[in-house]
Design a protein around this motif. Structure first.
Motif, PDB file in Angstrom:
ATOM      1  N   LEU A 139      24.375 -51.238 -13.124  1.00 43.61           N
ATOM      2  CA  LEU A 139      23.567 -50.077 -13.525  1.00 43.61           C
ATOM      3  C   LEU A 139      24.418 -48.965 -14.146  1.00 43.61           C
ATOM      4  O   LEU A 139      23.872 -47.965 -14.601  1.00 43.61           O
ATOM      5  CB  LEU A 139      22.840 -49.503 -12.310  1.00 43.61           C
ATOM      6  N   ARG A 140      25.722 -49.149 -14.176  1.00 48.88           N
ATOM      7  CA  ARG A 140      26.578 -48.058 -14.632  1.00 48.88           C
ATOM      8  C   ARG A 140      26.585 -47.891 -16.141  1.00 48.88           C
ATOM      9  O   ARG A 140      26.980 -46.833 -16.641  1.00 48.88           O
ATOM     10  CB  ARG A 140      28.009 -48.269 -14.113  1.00 48.88           C
ATOM     11  N   ALA A 141      26.143 -48.901 -16.857  1.00 44.38           N
ATOM     12  CA  ALA A 141      26.046 -48.775 -18.317  1.00 44.38           C
ATOM     13  C   ALA A 141      24.843 -47.898 -18.666  1.00 44.38           C
ATOM     14  O   ALA A 141      23.721 -48.144 -18.220  1.00 44.38           O
ATOM     15  CB  ALA A 141      25.906 -50.146 -18.953  1.00 44.38           C
ATOM     16  N   GLU A 142      25.088 -46.872 -19.447  1.00 39.67           N
ATOM     17  CA  GLU A 142      24.026 -45.935 -19.823  1.00 39.67           C
ATOM     18  C   GLU A 142      22.865 -46.640 -20.520  1.00 39.67           C
ATOM     19  O   GLU A 142      21.693 -46.328 -20.284  1.00 39.67           O
ATOM     20  CB  GLU A 142      24.597 -44.845 -20.737  1.00 39.67           C
ATOM     21  N   LYS A 143      23.185 -47.623 -21.368  1.00 38.29           N
ATOM     22  CA  LYS A 143      22.123 -48.301 -22.106  1.00 38.29           C
ATOM     23  C   LYS A 143      21.214 -49.112 -21.186  1.00 38.29           C
ATOM     24  O   LYS A 143      20.018 -49.270 -21.470  1.00 38.29           O
ATOM     25  CB  LYS A 143      22.717 -49.200 -23.194  1.00 38.29           C
ATOM     26  N   VAL A 144      21.758 -49.614 -20.084  1.00 34.98           N
ATOM     27  CA  VAL A 144      20.927 -50.360 -19.126  1.00 34.98           C
ATOM     28  C   VAL A 144      19.931 -49.418 -18.465  1.00 34.98           C
ATOM     29  O   VAL A 144      18.736 -49.718 -18.356  1.00 34.98           O
ATOM     30  CB  VAL A 144      21.811 -51.051 -18.063  1.00 34.98           C
ATOM     31  N   ARG A 145      20.417 -48.263 -18.018  1.00 34.63           N
ATOM     32  CA  ARG A 145      19.513 -47.300 -17.388  1.00 34.63           C
ATOM     33  C   ARG A 145      18.480 -46.793 -18.381  1.00 34.63           C
ATOM     34  O   ARG A 145      17.317 -46.585 -18.032  1.00 34.63           O
ATOM     35  CB  ARG A 145      20.306 -46.138 -16.788  1.00 34.63           C
ATOM     36  N   ALA A 146      18.893 -46.616 -19.626  1.00 35.29           N
ATOM     37  CA  ALA A 146      17.949 -46.166 -20.652  1.00 35.29           C
ATOM     38  C   ALA A 146      16.847 -47.206 -20.880  1.00 35.29           C
ATOM     39  O   ALA A 146      15.672 -46.858 -21.045  1.00 35.29           O
ATOM     40  CB  ALA A 146      18.690 -45.882 -21.958  1.00 35.29           C
ATOM     41  N   ARG A 147      17.233 -48.481 -20.880  1.00 31.02           N
ATOM     42  CA  ARG A 147      16.232 -49.536 -21.054  1.00 31.02           C
ATOM     43  C   ARG A 147      15.268 -49.590 -19.881  1.00 31.02           C
ATOM     44  O   ARG A 147      14.061 -49.808 -20.052  1.00 31.02           O
ATOM     45  CB  ARG A 147      16.926 -50.884 -21.243  1.00 31.02           C
ATOM     46  N   LEU A 148      15.783 -49.381 -18.683  1.00 24.04           N
ATOM     47  CA  LEU A 148      14.909 -49.380 -17.508  1.00 24.04           C
ATOM     48  C   LEU A 148      13.964 -48.178 -17.532  1.00 24.04           C
ATOM     49  O   LEU A 148      12.792 -48.286 -17.141  1.00 24.04           O
ATOM     50  CB  LEU A 148      15.743 -49.376 -16.232  1.00 24.04           C
ATOM     51  N   VAL A 149      14.456 -47.032 -17.981  1.00 23.18           N
ATOM     52  CA  VAL A 149      13.583 -45.867 -18.133  1.00 23.18           C
ATOM     53  C   VAL A 149      12.513 -46.167 -19.187  1.00 23.18           C
ATOM     54  O   VAL A 149      11.344 -45.795 -19.023  1.00 23.18           O
ATOM     55  CB  VAL A 149      14.394 -44.621 -18.524  1.00 23.18           C
ATOM     56  N   GLY A 150      12.914 -46.874 -20.241  1.00 21.27           N
ATOM     57  CA  GLY A 150      11.939 -47.275 -21.256  1.00 21.27           C
ATOM     58  C   GLY A 150      10.862 -48.184 -20.680  1.00 21.27           C
ATOM     59  O   GLY A 150       9.681 -48.060 -21.012  1.00 21.27           O
ATOM     60  N   CYS A 151      11.268 -49.094 -19.791  1.00 22.15           N
ATOM     61  CA  CYS A 151      10.288 -49.966 -19.119  1.00 22.15           C
ATOM     62  C   CYS A 151       9.336 -49.134 -18.264  1.00 22.15           C
ATOM     63  O   CYS A 151       8.124 -49.373 -18.240  1.00 22.15           O
ATOM     64  CB  CYS A 151      11.009 -50.982 -18.239  1.00 22.15           C
ATOM     65  N   GLY A 152       9.899 -48.141 -17.557  1.00 23.74           N
ATOM     66  CA  GLY A 152       9.060 -47.262 -16.753  1.00 23.74           C
ATOM     67  C   GLY A 152       8.097 -46.466 -17.604  1.00 23.74           C
ATOM     68  O   GLY A 152       6.919 -46.300 -17.249  1.00 23.74           O
ATOM     69  N   ALA A 153       8.573 -45.975 -18.757  1.00 25.50           N
ATOM     70  CA  ALA A 153       7.713 -45.222 -19.661  1.00 25.50           C
ATOM     71  C   ALA A 153       6.596 -46.110 -20.217  1.00 25.50           C
ATOM     72  O   ALA A 153       5.445 -45.675 -20.355  1.00 25.50           O
ATOM     73  CB  ALA A 153       8.537 -44.640 -20.807  1.00 25.50           C
ATOM     74  N   LEU A 154       6.943 -47.368 -20.530  1.00 29.80           N
ATOM     75  CA  LEU A 154       5.939 -48.317 -21.019  1.00 29.80           C
ATOM     76  C   LEU A 154       4.844 -48.524 -19.982  1.00 29.80           C
ATOM     77  O   LEU A 154       3.645 -48.457 -20.287  1.00 29.80           O
ATOM     78  CB  LEU A 154       6.607 -49.651 -21.352  1.00 29.80           C
ATOM     79  N   GLY A 155       5.250 -48.775 -18.739  1.00 26.85           N
ATOM     80  CA  GLY A 155       4.273 -49.005 -17.679  1.00 26.85           C
ATOM     81  C   GLY A 155       3.429 -47.782 -17.389  1.00 26.85           C
ATOM     82  O   GLY A 155       2.198 -47.881 -17.236  1.00 26.85           O
ATOM     83  N   TYR A 156       4.062 -46.617 -17.336  1.00 24.88           N
ATOM     84  CA  TYR A 156       3.322 -45.393 -17.025  1.00 24.88           C
ATOM     85  C   TYR A 156       2.330 -45.057 -18.138  1.00 24.88           C
ATOM     86  O   TYR A 156       1.182 -44.673 -17.869  1.00 24.88           O
ATOM     87  CB  TYR A 156       4.287 -44.235 -16.813  1.00 24.88           C
ATOM     88  N   THR A 157       2.762 -45.220 -19.387  1.00 26.33           N
ATOM     89  CA  THR A 157       1.864 -44.972 -20.511  1.00 26.33           C
ATOM     90  C   THR A 157       0.682 -45.930 -20.485  1.00 26.33           C
ATOM     91  O   THR A 157      -0.460 -45.548 -20.770  1.00 26.33           O
ATOM     92  CB  THR A 157       2.624 -45.116 -21.839  1.00 26.33           C
TER      93      THR A 157
END
Length: 330
Positions: free
Chosen positions: A249-267
């Motif tokens: 999880l320490r790679a910034e791009k991994v966390r960004a992708r997971l946040v994107g998944c969360g944004a997709l689901g929430y939207t």
């Protein structure tokens, strides 16, 4: 995690003051719920100020923090935040005043009450001012990076959701007209020109929120979309905290992708409850079509999240090549 935290003293002061005033409204409304037994449409008169105080305290505090992240357009951002703080304070102040008087705030068409005649335009146009400030702030944020990739994605997606949440009331103002006459807490007959529901304009009954249990209620997507930014920022903070224990999880791009998944689901969920309300259906009484739509959103979100996690863990499992292990070129 540290990059998400900034000293409160650096936050936008008018918005901090606004958030504190909203907390005071919540406190006053809480006392009112205990000592004042008056009701509007079978709901305590102080419930509405309590809900608006909570919503604006949370959102004003979020914006006060967000404006510290700006690198471009800081002066414009300061003025936008100040206008938002003033509009929100006046809006909630008018709602609280009408609650104290035992009558309706929004949609009140009583022409015989001078106080109502003075406050209704504030309540009507205050929403538009808040919406315009949201749109401008969204544009300011879009033209710059406000932090790391994960934080940046959470803020952008959250602001987009918030703008949608602000647009929902505009729809119910122009698309569904419900002229009727109701009784306020003083026993007076009050003409109303609009409502917040489909099928039952004055529906209520859901615990805590008071949302309709008998028809569609646009307050559901309004609330959910408005607070999406807090949900996504919380997800970002949790992922940053977990990165201390999980190397993948320490790679910034991994966390960004997971946040994107969360944004997709929430939207997707916001879209589902908006569609549900538009069809005149209560949140707690979904039909098969609504359940299928929610299931599809959850499955898609789970699949994309699993894909990101599996890819990240595989990449983290590959040992880095060290100089000692390199073979000399021939």
């Amino acid at each position: 995690m540290t990059s998400l935290l900034t000293p409160v003293r650096t936050w936008h002061r008018p918005l901090v003051v606004c958030a504190l005033l909203m907390l005071a409204v919540m406190l006053a409304a809480g006392v009112g719920l205990v000592v004042d037994g008056r009701t509007l449409l079978d709901e305590p008169v102080w419930v509405k100020p309590l809900k608006f105080g909570f919503a604006f305290a949370l959102y004003a505090g979020t914006l006060a923090w967000l404006l510290t992240r700006l690198r471009k357009g800081r002066r414009l951002g300061w003025w936008i935040g100040t206008v938002f703080a003033l509009a929100a304070t006046v809006e909630v102040g008018a709602i609280t005043a009408q609650a104290a008087r035992g009558t309706f705030s929004h949609f009140n068409a009583d022409q015989s009450d001078r106080v109502t005649l003075a406050l209704v335009p504030i309540l009507t146009y205050g929403v538009m001012i808040i919406l315009v400030t949201q749109l401008i702030l969204a544009v300011v944020v879009l033209i710059q990076r406000t932090g790391g990739a994960a934080v940046n994605r959470a803020i952008r997606a959250g602001l987009a959701l918030a703008v949608f949440g602000m647009l929902v009331p505009v729809y119910w103002l122009v698309a569904e007209i419900h002229p009727r006459t109701v009784t306020d807490a003083n026993g007076a007959r009050i003409p109303m020109y609009q409502g917040h529901g489909i099928g039952d304009p004055d529906g209520h009954g859901m615990p805590l929120t008071g949302w309709s249990v008998t028809g569609g209620d646009f307050r559901v997507p309004h609330f959910a979309a408005l607070h999406g930014i807090q949900v996504l920022l919380l997800l970002t903070a949790v992922l940053a905290a977990l990165a201390a224990k999980h190397a993948w999880l320490r790679a910034e791009k991994v966390r960004a992708r997971l946040v994107g998944c969360g944004a997709l689901g929430y939207t997707g969920l916001v879209a589902a409850v908006t569609w549900q309300a538009w069809r005149g259906q209560s949140l707690i009484h979904p039909d098969r079509i609504t359940l299928l739509a929610v299931a599809a959103v959850l499955l898609l979100t789970a699949a994309t999240t699993a894909g990101v996690i599996v890819t990240a863990r595989r990449a983290g499992a590959v040992p880095a090549e060290t100089p000692e292990r390199r073979r000399p070129a021939h």
